[in-house]
Design a protein around this motif. Structure first.
Motif, mmCIF file in Angstrom:
data_model
loop_
_atom_site.group_PDB
_atom_site.id
_atom_site.type_symbol
_atom_site.label_atom_id
_atom_site.label_comp_id
_atom_site.label_asym_id
_atom_site.label_seq_id
_atom_site.Cartn_x
_atom_site.Cartn_y
_atom_site.Cartn_z
ATOM 1 N N PHE A 113 -15.043 -8.346 -4.283
ATOM 2 C CA PHE A 113 -15.154 -6.936 -3.671
ATOM 3 C C PHE A 113 -16.142 -6.722 -2.483
ATOM 4 C CE2 PHE A 113 -12.929 -5.361 -7.538
ATOM 5 C CZ PHE A 113 -11.399 -5.191 -7.117
ATOM 6 N N GLY A 114 -17.420 -7.438 -2.942
ATOM 7 C CA GLY A 114 -18.451 -7.255 -1.836
ATOM 8 C C GLY A 114 -18.033 -8.137 -0.571
ATOM 9 N N ALA A 115 -17.179 -9.298 -0.605
ATOM 10 C CA ALA A 115 -16.835 -9.851 0.304
ATOM 11 C C ALA A 115 -15.846 -9.181 1.133
ATOM 12 C CB ALA A 115 -16.180 -11.388 -0.176
ATOM 13 N N LEU A 116 -14.792 -8.642 0.541
ATOM 14 C CA LEU A 116 -13.658 -7.811 1.004
ATOM 15 C C LEU A 116 -14.024 -6.784 1.917
ATOM 16 C CD1 LEU A 116 -10.693 -8.012 -1.527
ATOM 17 C CD2 LEU A 116 -10.700 -9.387 0.672
ATOM 18 N N LEU A 158 0.508 -1.950 1.175
ATOM 19 C CA LEU A 158 -0.087 -2.864 0.220
ATOM 20 C C LEU A 158 -0.062 -2.263 -1.179
ATOM 21 C CD1 LEU A 158 -3.422 -4.068 1.928
ATOM 22 C CD2 LEU A 158 -1.171 -5.504 1.207
ATOM 23 N N GLY A 159 -0.158 -0.933 -1.356
ATOM 24 C CA GLY A 159 0.302 -0.482 -2.647
ATOM 25 C C GLY A 159 1.721 -0.614 -3.082
ATOM 26 N N ARG A 160 2.556 -0.448 -2.075
ATOM 27 C CA ARG A 160 3.967 -0.718 -2.514
ATOM 28 C C ARG A 160 4.416 -2.127 -2.675
ATOM 29 N NH1 ARG A 160 9.166 0.676 -4.181
ATOM 30 N NH2 ARG A 160 10.615 -0.329 -3.274
ATOM 31 N N LEU A 161 3.492 -3.001 -2.013
ATOM 32 C CA LEU A 161 3.877 -4.533 -2.393
ATOM 33 C C LEU A 161 3.212 -5.167 -3.772
ATOM 34 C CD1 LEU A 161 4.733 -7.185 -1.473
ATOM 35 C CD2 LEU A 161 2.632 -7.752 -0.228
ATOM 36 N N ILE A 162 2.038 -4.448 -3.904
ATOM 37 C CA ILE A 162 1.136 -5.012 -5.046
ATOM 38 C C ILE A 162 1.257 -4.047 -6.462
ATOM 39 C CG2 ILE A 162 -1.037 -5.267 -6.080
ATOM 40 C CD1 ILE A 162 -2.120 -5.967 -3.279
ATOM 41 N N ASP A 163 1.473 -2.709 -6.193
ATOM 42 C CA ASP A 163 1.710 -1.768 -7.367
ATOM 43 C C ASP A 163 3.137 -1.242 -7.738
ATOM 44 O OD1 ASP A 163 -0.990 -2.039 -8.183
ATOM 45 O OD2 ASP A 163 -1.693 -0.331 -6.690
ATOM 46 N N ASN A 164 4.127 -1.587 -6.630
ATOM 47 C CA ASN A 164 5.419 -1.056 -6.487
ATOM 48 C C ASN A 164 5.224 0.370 -6.558
ATOM 49 O OD1 ASN A 164 8.079 -1.491 -6.498
ATOM 50 N ND2 ASN A 164 8.274 -1.202 -8.443
ATOM 51 N N GLU A 165 4.316 0.950 -5.712
ATOM 52 C CA GLU A 165 4.336 2.449 -5.586
ATOM 53 C C GLU A 165 5.602 2.917 -4.747
ATOM 54 O OE1 GLU A 165 0.537 3.470 -3.906
ATOM 55 O OE2 GLU A 165 -0.584 3.116 -5.652
ATOM 56 N N THR A 166 6.103 3.942 -5.260
ATOM 57 C CA THR A 166 7.253 4.658 -4.368
ATOM 58 C C THR A 166 6.523 5.259 -2.797
ATOM 59 O OG1 THR A 166 7.980 5.228 -6.465
ATOM 60 C CG2 THR A 166 8.852 6.270 -4.537
ATOM 61 N N LEU A 167 7.550 4.713 -1.975
ATOM 62 C CA LEU A 167 7.400 5.161 -0.682
ATOM 63 C C LEU A 167 7.992 6.564 -0.517
ATOM 64 C CD1 LEU A 167 7.806 2.269 1.606
ATOM 65 C CD2 LEU A 167 5.703 3.457 1.104
ATOM 66 N N THR A 168 7.444 7.951 -1.114
ATOM 67 C CA THR A 168 7.842 9.149 -0.940
ATOM 68 C C THR A 168 8.062 9.274 0.528
ATOM 69 O OG1 THR A 168 5.711 10.169 -0.897
ATOM 70 C CG2 THR A 168 6.912 9.723 -3.141
ATOM 71 N N SER A 174 -9.129 -1.691 -0.929
ATOM 72 C CA SER A 174 -8.907 -0.192 -1.633
ATOM 73 C C SER A 174 -7.800 -0.405 -2.524
ATOM 74 C CB SER A 174 -8.321 0.626 -0.396
ATOM 75 O OG SER A 174 -9.382 0.707 0.784
ATOM 76 N N VAL A 175 -6.908 -1.267 -2.310
ATOM 77 C CA VAL A 175 -5.902 -1.329 -3.480
ATOM 78 C C VAL A 175 -6.210 -2.197 -4.721
ATOM 79 C CG1 VAL A 175 -3.592 -2.202 -3.801
ATOM 80 C CG2 VAL A 175 -3.986 -1.086 -1.685
ATOM 81 N N LEU A 176 -6.890 -3.250 -4.574
ATOM 82 C CA LEU A 176 -7.416 -3.905 -5.713
ATOM 83 C C LEU A 176 -8.389 -3.191 -6.618
ATOM 84 C CD1 LEU A 176 -7.608 -7.453 -3.980
ATOM 85 C CD2 LEU A 176 -5.704 -6.653 -5.586
#
Length: 266
Positions: A148-151, A186-196, A245-247
């Motif tokens: 996280f420090g690197a990113l 990224l939230g959609r890709l990694i967490d499969n969050e709904t695109l409302t 932010s996402v990770l």
């Protein structure tokens, strides 16, 4: 709010009440930095007090318009007050972008290091005891802290400063203005969050705003855009911030958010 509004309507001591409510909001918000994981009751109390302070301050701020402006000037003075408040945050962001563009005498990695070293030095007096109490967490989670420090601190900072050597400060600001879109995707890709519908509308508005600034009133300016190597460096930094932010949600630990930020900065 009703009680504050009644007092504001009576007149007298409006400025004192404004300062008092504002200080309540500021102190309560600052107090949230000392809340550790599990202290939900304290957090709820501070959040409530902070909200009361904020709204009470708004009531007396609006009431002061009666004393400082004529009726035909109310809208202008109120809008100016809000604009100056938002300008403060914008100025700080712009200073960072300009420093990235023109502080060429400082190596990009050193500039990023100095920036986050300053942040960690400011936070250590506040969160140092918490970090020491949770030193076993630091020892166990050091790979995550390093990632996280690197990113979030190195790539997101130094790579932007590298790109700033060959791209205008305006481009940097515009690329980062579009970064919330990346976080959503990224939230959609990694967490499969709904695109409302709300998120899609936000993406469209964000892209529209960036396009309007780039176009400067002429669609031909959009077609004439040429990307430089510097833009790619800045875009990579923006992607890094989106991943950071996402990770963060995928790798929780026992540190509270402020202590975790300090650990990442170090």
């Amino acid at each position: 709010e009703c009680a504050a509004g009644e007092q504001a309507d009576r007149g007298g001591h409006r400025k004192s009440f404004l300062i008092g409510w504002a200080l309540l909001g500021i102190a309560s918000t600052a107090g949230l930095t000392f809340v550790v994981q599990g202290e939900w009751a304290l957090a709820a109390v501070l959040f409530t007090l902070g909200t009361l302070g904020f709204n009470g301050g708004l009531v007396f701020s609006d009431a002061l318009l009666l004393d400082v402006a004529k009726p035909q000037e109310y809208d202008r003075v109120s809008a100016l007050g809000y604009a100056l408040g938002y300008l403060g945050g914008g100025v700080l962001f712009s200073v960072n972008m300009l420093a990235a563009r023109y502080a060429v005498f400082v190596p990009p990695n050193a500039l990023a290091l100095g920036r986050w070293a300053f942040v960690s030095l400011m936070l250590l007096p506040i969160v140092g005891p918490r970090l020491w109490r949770n030193r076993h967490v630091l020892g166990r989670d050091w790979p995550d802290l390093l990632l996280f420090g690197a990113l979030g601190m190195w790539i997101c900072g130094a790579w932007v400063y590298i790109g700033a050597h060959t791209t205008p400060a305006l481009n940097i600001g515009l690329i980062y203005a579009a970064s919330p879109i990346l976080v959503v995707l990224l939230g959609r890709l990694i967490d499969n969050e709904t695109l409302t519908a709300g998120r899609i509308a936000g993406i469209v508005l964000c892209l529209s705003g960036v396009a309007v600034v780039f176009a400067q009133g002429d669609v031909a300016n959009l077609l004439a855009i040429r990307f430089t190597v510097g833009d790619l460096w800045v875009a990579a930094g923006s992607v890094s911030w989106g991943l950071y932010s996402v990770l963060l949600k995928h790798r929780p630990n026992r540190l509270d958010p402020l202590a975790r930020l300090c650990a990442h900065s170090i």
